[in-house]
Design a protein around this motif. Structure first.
Motif, short mmCIF file in Angstrom:
data_model
loop_
_atom_site.label_atom_id
_atom_site.label_comp_id
_atom_site.label_asym_id
_atom_site.label_seq_id
_atom_site.Cartn_x
_atom_site.Cartn_y
_atom_site.Cartn_z
N UNK A 234 0.83 -1.22 0.00
CA UNK A 234 0.00 0.00 0.00
C UNK A 234 0.86 1.25 0.00
N UNK A 235 0.43 2.23 -0.77
CA UNK A 235 1.17 3.48 -0.87
C UNK A 235 0.38 4.68 -0.34
N UNK A 236 -0.89 4.44 0.05
CA UNK A 236 -1.61 5.50 0.73
C UNK A 236 -1.09 5.58 2.17
N UNK A 237 -1.27 6.73 2.79
CA UNK A 237 -0.63 6.98 4.09
C UNK A 237 -1.15 6.04 5.18
N UNK A 238 -2.45 5.82 5.22
CA UNK A 238 -3.00 4.91 6.22
C UNK A 238 -2.47 3.49 6.01
N UNK A 239 -2.45 3.07 4.76
CA UNK A 239 -2.00 1.72 4.44
C UNK A 239 -0.53 1.51 4.74
N UNK A 240 0.32 2.47 4.40
CA UNK A 240 1.76 2.29 4.64
C UNK A 240 2.06 2.26 6.13
N UNK A 241 1.30 3.04 6.90
CA UNK A 241 1.49 2.99 8.35
C UNK A 241 1.03 1.66 8.91
N UNK A 242 -0.07 1.16 8.40
CA UNK A 242 -0.59 -0.13 8.87
C UNK A 242 0.40 -1.26 8.56
N UNK A 243 0.99 -1.24 7.36
CA UNK A 243 1.95 -2.27 6.98
C UNK A 243 3.19 -2.20 7.87
N UNK A 244 3.67 -0.99 8.14
CA UNK A 244 4.86 -0.83 8.98
C UNK A 244 4.62 -1.36 10.39
N UNK A 245 3.49 -1.02 10.95
CA UNK A 245 3.18 -1.47 12.32
C UNK A 245 3.01 -2.99 12.35
N UNK A 246 2.35 -3.53 11.34
CA UNK A 246 2.17 -4.99 11.26
C UNK A 246 3.51 -5.70 11.16
N UNK A 247 4.40 -5.21 10.30
CA UNK A 247 5.71 -5.83 10.13
C UNK A 247 6.53 -5.74 11.41
N UNK A 248 6.48 -4.59 12.06
CA UNK A 248 7.22 -4.43 13.31
C UNK A 248 6.73 -5.42 14.35
#
Length: 396
Positions: free
Chosen positions: A117-131
């Motif tokens: 995801x490249x939208x702001x909400x999506x990229x934040x969600x992916x980062x938090x999930x990966x962390x």
């Protein structure tokens, strides 16, 4: 093989008969010691066997004269989900790197995630999930510091505050997303730094669709904490620009396996001339189009030692203590209180070198005989390195 972070430690471990102990510390790379005592996954004592409290050990490892180094740190990886990479559709690449002595990995962005995801909400969600995911799950026991969002246009200060409060501590390579201008990147780097998030910037020509050229002017203006793959990933900037980055910036100089090898060697030599070797750190920049490199960090150590005339004990610091200090990690150095992450290695069988350091300086890879993470043996004789002349033995 995978392990949970909650897995218990092995109590007291005594590591004896170390032939050569490399500290990971650039200022004192070789320790006058032959014994390490570990308690509950952390280094409790370092010294001579007769001076250490070795009674009551749960486990004793006889190194049989081999070398012990801190666990190697790969400063630049692109993980996705667990121990699978879609870039090469390969399983167990992280555990395979463990067999190359890597005990810690730092994500430069989960950029190969299918449909990222490249939208702001999506990229934040992916980062938090990966962390969260890699904080709970360690392939082969390797510590993967993941959750590195690729920043995009439109992000504001509150986005970085939210990411930091959610546990995100890294930014993915700046330049892989829509933020490519120096002034725009500088503002976001400042917001990230304000909230304790470390930044890395892409350097050189484009590597994946959507990325672009990041030249020395953008790198200098952005002022990210780490000059990512200064030797290109894959395509390097002209050497003159690389020299300017070393001279005009005070930030981390990251040299990677999946870059321009000639520039890697010249950069190490230039950093040596500038007396700033403490800034040099190593990564593989894998998985990538050129594949997965389980021995990538060892190959970088041998390459820079043999071709850039860097003493082997110093080159090992690039992959251990330098990275640990720059990345604020509790591993990477053999000193009391640090995590008990070690690689037990010896010169490869039939190398021309008379000892491990000489063999590495001749360009040969060492043989890994054992890898320990948090005081627990995670693998013994490596399936990937050339066979070591001698390997340690677990006595009990």
């Amino acid at each position: 093989m995978s392990v949970s972070v909650a897995e218990g430690k092995l109590g007291k471990v005594v590591i004896k008969n170390v032939g050569l102990m490399l500290s990971g510390d650039l200022d004192a790379p070789i320790l006058d010691a032959d014994t390490i005592v570990v308690n509950d996954g952390r280094i409790a004592a370092i010294g001579r066997y007769k001076d250490c409290d070795t009674e009551g050990a749960n486990s004793v490892i006889d190194c049989r004269g081999t070398t012990v180094t801190p666990g190697l740190i790969d400063s630049h990886v692109h993980p996705v989900a667990g121990d699978w990479t879609p870039r090469q559709n390969q399983l167990s690449w992280i555990e395979s790197s463990l067999n190359g002595g890597v005990t810690t990995m730092i994500s430069a962005g989960e950029v190969h995630y299918p449909g990222r995801p490249k939208d702001i909400l999506g990229l934040k969600a992916l980062a938090i999930t990966s962390q969260r995911a890699f904080d709970n799950f360690r392939p082969g026991g390797v510590k993967v510091h993941a959750g590195a969002p690729v920043i995009e246009k439109g992000m504001v200060e509150s986005d970085f505050k939210e990411l930091a409060e959610s546990g995100v501590k890294l930014l993915g390579e700046i330049g892989l997303g829509s933020v490519k201008a120096g002034d725009e990147a500088r503002q976001m780097v400042a917001w990230a730094r304000k909230y304790g998030i470390q930044s890395t910037i892409h350097t050189g020509g484009p590597s994946i669709p959507g990325s672009g050229l990041i030249d020395k002017d953008v790198v200098l203006e952005a002022d990210a904490d780490i000059i990512g793959h200064i030797n290109g990933g894959h395509t390097s900037l002209p050497y003159k620009q690389v020299c300017e980055l070393c001279e005009r910036s005070t930030r981390g100089i990251e040299i990677v396996h999946n870059g321009n090898e000639r520039i890697a060697i010249l950069t190490a030599r230039h950093a040596h001339e500038l007396k700033c070797l403490h800034r040099v750190i190593l990564g593989t920049d894998g998985p990538a189009g050129s594949g997965v490199q389980p021995l990538g960090i060892l190959r970088m150590v041998a390459q820079l030692s043999s071709l850039a005339d860097i003493p082997a004990e110093i080159a090992f610091c690039f992959a251990t203590g330098n990275t640990a200090r720059m990345r604020d990690l509790d591993c990477g150095l053999i000193e009391v209180g640090r995590a008990a992450d070690f690689v037990f290695m010896d010169r490869a069988q039939h190398t021309a070198g008379s000892n491990l350091l000489e063999s590495v300086q001749l360009g040969d890879l060492p043989g890994v005989g054992m890898v320990m993470i948090d005081g627990i043996v995670r693998c013994q004789r490596s399936r990937n390195t050339p066979p070591a002349t001698q390997v340690p033995v677990i006595e009990h």
